[in-house]
Design a protein around this motif. Structure first.
Motif, PDB file in Angstrom:
ATOM      1  N   SER A   1      -1.072  -6.084  -7.030  1.00 55.67           N
ATOM      2  CA  SER A   1       0.060  -5.403  -7.660  1.00 55.67           C
ATOM      3  C   SER A   1       1.395  -5.832  -7.058  1.00 55.67           C
ATOM      4  O   SER A   1       2.430  -5.674  -7.676  1.00 55.67           O
ATOM      5  N   ALA A   2       1.383  -6.404  -5.869  1.00 53.33           N
ATOM      6  CA  ALA A   2       2.630  -6.864  -5.249  1.00 53.33           C
ATOM      7  C   ALA A   2       3.264  -7.988  -6.057  1.00 53.33           C
ATOM      8  O   ALA A   2       4.444  -8.271  -5.918  1.00 53.33           O
ATOM      9  N   ASP A   3       2.477  -8.642  -6.936  1.00 50.51           N
ATOM     10  CA  ASP A   3       3.009  -9.704  -7.767  1.00 50.51           C
ATOM     11  C   ASP A   3       3.870  -9.171  -8.903  1.00 50.51           C
ATOM     12  O   ASP A   3       4.624  -9.904  -9.505  1.00 50.51           O
ATOM     13  N   PHE A   4       3.733  -7.884  -9.220  1.00 46.47           N
ATOM     14  CA  PHE A   4       4.527  -7.280 -10.282  1.00 46.47           C
ATOM     15  C   PHE A   4       5.888  -6.869  -9.727  1.00 46.47           C
ATOM     16  O   PHE A   4       6.027  -6.533  -8.565  1.00 46.47           O
ATOM     17  N   PRO A   5       6.932  -6.889 -10.584  1.00 46.54           N
ATOM     18  CA  PRO A   5       8.264  -6.480 -10.104  1.00 46.54           C
ATOM     19  C   PRO A   5       8.267  -5.020  -9.641  1.00 46.54           C
ATOM     20  O   PRO A   5       7.532  -4.203 -10.168  1.00 46.54           O
ATOM     21  N   GLN A   6       9.119  -4.752  -8.650  1.00 44.85           N
ATOM     22  CA  GLN A   6       9.252  -3.371  -8.163  1.00 44.85           C
ATOM     23  C   GLN A   6       9.731  -2.479  -9.289  1.00 44.85           C
ATOM     24  O   GLN A   6      10.448  -2.891 -10.179  1.00 44.85           O
ATOM     25  N   SER A   7       9.315  -1.238  -9.257  1.00 40.76           N
ATOM     26  CA  SER A   7       9.654  -0.281 -10.310  1.00 40.76           C
ATOM     27  C   SER A   7      11.158  -0.207 -10.532  1.00 40.76           C
ATOM     28  O   SER A   7      11.929   0.005  -9.612  1.00 40.76           O
ATOM     29  N   LEU A   8      11.566  -0.382 -11.779  1.00 47.35           N
ATOM     30  CA  LEU A   8      12.986  -0.282 -12.123  1.00 47.35           C
ATOM     31  C   LEU A   8      13.511   1.123 -11.887  1.00 47.35           C
ATOM     32  O   LEU A   8      14.668   1.312 -11.529  1.00 47.35           O
ATOM     33  N   THR A   9      12.654   2.105 -12.085  1.00 50.24           N
ATOM     34  CA  THR A   9      13.071   3.489 -11.880  1.00 50.24           C
ATOM     35  C   THR A   9      13.555   3.695 -10.465  1.00 50.24           C
ATOM     36  O   THR A   9      14.611   4.272 -10.229  1.00 50.24           O
TER      37      THR A   9
ATOM     38  N   ASP B   1      -4.461  -0.753  -9.065  1.00 50.42           N
ATOM     39  CA  ASP B   1      -3.703  -1.251  -7.905  1.00 50.42           C
ATOM     40  C   ASP B   1      -2.206  -1.101  -8.130  1.00 50.42           C
ATOM     41  O   ASP B   1      -1.464  -0.711  -7.229  1.00 50.42           O
ATOM     42  N   ASP B   2      -1.750  -1.394  -9.340  1.00 46.58           N
ATOM     43  CA  ASP B   2      -0.333  -1.272  -9.652  1.00 46.58           C
ATOM     44  C   ASP B   2       0.118   0.182  -9.589  1.00 46.58           C
ATOM     45  O   ASP B   2       1.191   0.492  -9.068  1.00 46.58           O
ATOM     46  N   ASN B   3      -0.715   1.079 -10.108  1.00 44.80           N
ATOM     47  CA  ASN B   3      -0.384   2.508 -10.029  1.00 44.80           C
ATOM     48  C   ASN B   3      -0.307   2.966  -8.583  1.00 44.80           C
ATOM     49  O   ASN B   3       0.579   3.734  -8.212  1.00 44.80           O
ATOM     50  N   GLN B   4      -1.215   2.499  -7.755  1.00 35.74           N
ATOM     51  CA  GLN B   4      -1.200   2.863  -6.338  1.00 35.74           C
ATOM     52  C   GLN B   4       0.080   2.359  -5.667  1.00 35.74           C
ATOM     53  O   GLN B   4       0.689   3.063  -4.872  1.00 35.74           O
ATOM     54  N   ALA B   5       0.492   1.146  -6.009  1.00 36.06           N
ATOM     55  CA  ALA B   5       1.732   0.596  -5.443  1.00 36.06           C
ATOM     56  C   ALA B   5       2.932   1.439  -5.848  1.00 36.06           C
ATOM     57  O   ALA B   5       3.836   1.681  -5.045  1.00 36.06           O
ATOM     58  N   ASP B   6       2.956   1.904  -7.103  1.00 36.70           N
ATOM     59  CA  ASP B   6       4.053   2.770  -7.556  1.00 36.70           C
ATOM     60  C   ASP B   6       4.065   4.082  -6.778  1.00 36.70           C
ATOM     61  O   ASP B   6       5.120   4.570  -6.377  1.00 36.70           O
ATOM     62  N   HIS B   7       2.884   4.664  -6.557  1.00 35.88           N
ATOM     63  CA  HIS B   7       2.794   5.917  -5.796  1.00 35.88           C
ATOM     64  C   HIS B   7       3.273   5.705  -4.357  1.00 35.88           C
ATOM     65  O   HIS B   7       3.973   6.545  -3.794  1.00 35.88           O
ATOM     66  N   GLU B   8       2.906   4.574  -3.770  1.00 37.96           N
ATOM     67  CA  GLU B   8       3.338   4.286  -2.399  1.00 37.96           C
ATOM     68  C   GLU B   8       4.844   4.086  -2.329  1.00 37.96           C
ATOM     69  O   GLU B   8       5.498   4.556  -1.388  1.00 37.96           O
ATOM     70  N   ALA B   9       5.409   3.423  -3.327  1.00 36.34           N
ATOM     71  CA  ALA B   9       6.864   3.222  -3.357  1.00 36.34           C
ATOM     72  C   ALA B   9       7.592   4.552  -3.509  1.00 36.34           C
ATOM     73  O   ALA B   9       8.625   4.788  -2.874  1.00 36.34           O
ATOM     74  N   THR B  10       7.047   5.438  -4.332  1.00 39.29           N
ATOM     75  CA  THR B  10       7.646   6.762  -4.506  1.00 39.29           C
ATOM     76  C   THR B  10       7.569   7.565  -3.209  1.00 39.29           C
ATOM     77  O   THR B  10       8.543   8.212  -2.818  1.00 39.29           O
ATOM     78  N   ALA B  11       6.441   7.495  -2.533  1.00 36.89           N
ATOM     79  CA  ALA B  11       6.288   8.204  -1.263  1.00 36.89           C
ATOM     80  C   ALA B  11       7.260   7.655  -0.219  1.00 36.89           C
ATOM     81  O   ALA B  11       7.859   8.420   0.544  1.00 36.89           O
TER      82      ALA B  11
END
Length: 118
Positions: free
Chosen positions: A3-11, A101-111
């Protein structure tokens, strides 16, 4: 592919200030409600003061912006994930793992963002 290959959440990139304002406003409302004068189960005195009313208005004003940003971000993420998955010719199970994996990365970024503003 991870999931690190995907761009960081725009939100998270574009909404740090509005989200911080929401958090401050919510904390102010929480403090106000925790400090109400209650006598025999009844609230005495004003429930809302000027500052709390302003915080509630801030929250109301920001709600549509946050919803729109989340919807746009979700759509962008879905399109990006779909494009990546199609290019990889993966099985359904492999595709699901990437999405998880991508959803987990988003949750980690939010945390991480929550830890930064606390």
């Amino acid at each position: 592919m991870k999931s690190a290959d995907f761009p960081q959440s725009l939100t998270l990139q574009h909404l740090r200030d509005p989200l911080s304002l929401c958090q401050r406003s919510l904390k102010r409302v929480e403090v106000r409600l925790a400090n109400l004068n209650i006598v025999h189960g009844y609230v005495t005195g004003p429930v809302l003061d000027k500052e709390t009313t302003k915080c509630l208005k801030n929250l109301d004003d920001l709600m549509s912006i946050l919803r729109l940003a989340l919807d746009a971000d979700n759509l962008a993420n879905v399109r990006e994930i779909d494009r990546e998955l199609k290019s990889l010719h993966l099985t359904g199970v492999e595709q699901m793992q990437i999405v998880q994996d991508d959803n987990q990365a988003d949750h980690e970024a939010t945390a991480e963002w929550k830890r930064e503003i606390d």
